[in-house]
Design an enzyme around this catalytic site. Structure first.
Site, PDB file in Angstrom:
ATOM      1  N   THR A 178       0.747  -0.920   0.026  1.00 32.62           N
ATOM      2  CA  THR A 178      -0.016   0.002   0.131  1.00 32.62           C
ATOM      3  C   THR A 178       0.952   1.151  -0.181  1.00 32.62           C
ATOM      4  OG1 THR A 178      -0.240  -0.302   2.530  1.00 32.62           O
ATOM      5  CG2 THR A 178      -2.069  -1.164   1.097  1.00 32.62           C
ATOM      6  N   GLU A 197       6.174   4.714   7.318  1.00 33.69           N
ATOM      7  CA  GLU A 197       5.667   5.744   6.593  1.00 33.69           C
ATOM      8  C   GLU A 197       6.585   7.253   6.758  1.00 33.69           C
ATOM      9  OE1 GLU A 197       1.005   4.463   5.623  1.00 33.69           O
ATOM     10  OE2 GLU A 197       1.657   5.862   7.463  1.00 33.69           O
ATOM     11  N   THR A 257       0.230  -3.622  12.440  1.00 36.16           N
ATOM     12  CA  THR A 257      -0.553  -3.836  11.249  1.00 36.16           C
ATOM     13  C   THR A 257       0.215  -4.067  10.086  1.00 36.16           C
ATOM     14  OG1 THR A 257      -1.621  -1.535  11.648  1.00 36.16           O
ATOM     15  CG2 THR A 257      -1.710  -2.365   9.527  1.00 36.16           C
ATOM     16  N   ASN A 298      -0.096  10.395   5.493  1.00 32.52           N
ATOM     17  CA  ASN A 298      -1.648   9.933   6.049  1.00 32.52           C
ATOM     18  C   ASN A 298      -2.439  11.186   5.874  1.00 32.52           C
ATOM     19  OD1 ASN A 298      -1.458   7.242   7.477  1.00 32.52           O
ATOM     20  ND2 ASN A 298       0.478   8.214   7.870  1.00 32.52           N
ATOM     21  N   SER A 329      -6.937  10.509  -1.118  1.00 32.78           N
ATOM     22  CA  SER A 329      -7.194  11.405  -1.875  1.00 32.78           C
ATOM     23  C   SER A 329      -5.929  11.379  -3.069  1.00 32.78           C
ATOM     24  CB  SER A 329      -6.963  12.846  -1.398  1.00 32.78           C
ATOM     25  OG  SER A 329      -5.829  13.077  -0.567  1.00 32.78           O
ATOM     26  N   LYS A 354       3.536  -7.140   4.122  1.00 33.71           N
ATOM     27  CA  LYS A 354       3.502  -5.644   3.713  1.00 33.71           C
ATOM     28  C   LYS A 354       3.375  -4.871   5.155  1.00 33.71           C
ATOM     29  CE  LYS A 354       0.394  -3.365   3.632  1.00 33.71           C
ATOM     30  NZ  LYS A 354      -0.544  -2.645   4.464  1.00 33.71           N
TER      31      LYS A 354
END
Length: 408
Positions: free
Chosen positions: A153, A277, A190, A403, A408, A179
């Site tokens: 992702t 991230e 996660t 995030n 979007s 992942k």
């Protein structure tokens, strides 16, 4: 044990692939399949979040109730979480379609999803995607790489690991992919993880080993303090190596198997933490000489999850007070006036705290050490012989940007 290149297709009898079916409405791969030519003993661990996704419910049933599993269908882009009865029915439909295409029972098909919570799966294109995936399955390492790419992702890199090891003179192979980049926190951080092996092993022994290893690997990583709805780790063992079956912890080869599974899970966990991230650095925290393992785990997790400490790592700032502070609010009992703290990286090692107060260390040298990746913080609490390691990453400007723009 020998470390080799590869992932889920490294072991005998496993095929995989990954493609774009249009879930993400772009050219990125978003659907994968892993398939074993023969039935697999299966083990799994899942999220502890009370809000769990439909595929988690489906997979729990397969792992706990089905005699065997033989395939995994995975999608990225949509999590199939908070989707009610329709979400579970979609899992059933995907499993039925995969079973039909692969000529295996539907209850031997595992389902995994990752992505945006609250959206229903685009079933029309996914059911068609299963047919396409079946026709492209391959056993080369590159086929495993396609699958590893399709489950990403916000990940920036594919995450794979593989090893070979010996069981009573028989060569066995184990490989995995995972992942995970954001919404990462202990108690099944996660992630999605898939491990395949041609080892012959009893189901209960495989499950017991996986559950124990998860506690020291995937449950010791954190990026942002959020535990997901979809966390799943699955191990499939098809027995094609032909070794004498491992039926207990006393079986010949059990130690070698356990070490291999521990290595795969550790490497995949570290790859997730290092690809957090926006991260620029893998941050490793070791607590040593603790009174027991639980104390060491609590302290190391508290340090690795501290936002202030993570920000200091990003700034290459040896702000050791944040580490000691994080230890202090962890709920673990220790004497702060006995703690020594070190920083370590490829640029060297420096002791910055001795018995709870700063040493006469060089800020320039500390900054040089902290400018590498990975960076390790070592906290010696001088209370016993136990130790634990946690993994995380630095906290950067890009974490917020990624995030804020996620949908979007």
């Amino acid at each position: 044990m020998e470390i080799i290149n590869g992932g889920v297709t490294a072991a005998k009898g496993f095929l995989a692939t990954g493609i774009n079916v249009g879930i993400k409405n772009n050219v990125k791969k978003d659907m994968a399949m892993v398939f074993s030519r023969t039935a697999c003993v299966t083990a799994g661990t899942f999220t502890t979040n009370k809000v769990y996704a439909a595929p988690v419910k489906w997979d729990r049933s397969v792992v706990y109730n089905s005699e065997y599993a033989q395939a995994v269908v995975i999608n990225s882009g949509v999590a199939n979480a908070c989707t009610g009865e329709e979400g579970l029915n979609n899992c059933k439909a995907l499993a039925a379609k995969a079973g039909q295409e692969l000529s295996i029972p539907a209850d031997s098909v595992l389902i995994a999803s990752t992505g945006v919570i609250g959206k229903q799966l685009p079933m029309d294109i996914m059911l068609g995607g299963i047919s396409r995936l079946k026709g492209l399955l391959g056993e080369e390492l590159t086929d495993g790489e396609l699958a590893a790419e399709a489950i990403m992702t916000t990940d920036t890199v594919k995450k794979q690991a593989a090893v070979t090891f010996d069981v009573a003179g028989t060569k066995v192979t184990m490989g995995g992919m995972c992942k995970g980049s954001g919404m990462i926190h202990p108690n099944m951080a996660t992630m999605l993880g898939f491990i395949t092996t041609d080892l012959k092993i009893e189901k209960s022994v495989l499950q017991k080993a996986l559950s124990a290893i998860i506690a020291d690997t995937f449950n010791m990583i954190s990026v942002d303090g959020d535990t997901s709805t979809n966390d799943t780790v699955l191990v499939l063992a098809n027995g094609e190596a032909g070794n004498a079956e491992i039926t207990s912890e006393n079986s010949e080869g059990y130690k070698e198997f356990y070490e291999a599974l521990l290595y795969i899970c550790t490497e995949l966990a570290k790859k997730i933490a290092g690809d957090g991230e926006g991260a620029t650095c893998l941050f490793e925290v070791k607590v040593i000489n603790a009174s027991d393992k639980e104390q060491a785990k609590i302290l190391s997790k508290s340090i690795v999850t501290s936002s202030l400490t993570k920000a200091a790592i990003f700034g290459h700032d040896a702000n050791w007070g944040r580490i000691l502070c994080a230890m202090g609010y962890s709920s673990a009992d220790f004497d702060p006036e006995k703690v020594d703290i070190y920083f370590e990286s490829s640029a060297g090692r420096i002791k910055i705290v001795e018995n709870g107060t700063a040493t006469d260390y060089s800020e320039d040298e500390a900054t040089k050490i902290l400018s590498q990746s990975p960076v390790t913080a070592i906290a010696d609490v001088k209370m016993g012989n136990a130790a634990a390691t946690a993994w995380g990453c630095d906290l950067t400007f890009d974490y917020v940007k990624i995030n804020a723009d996620y949908r979007s």
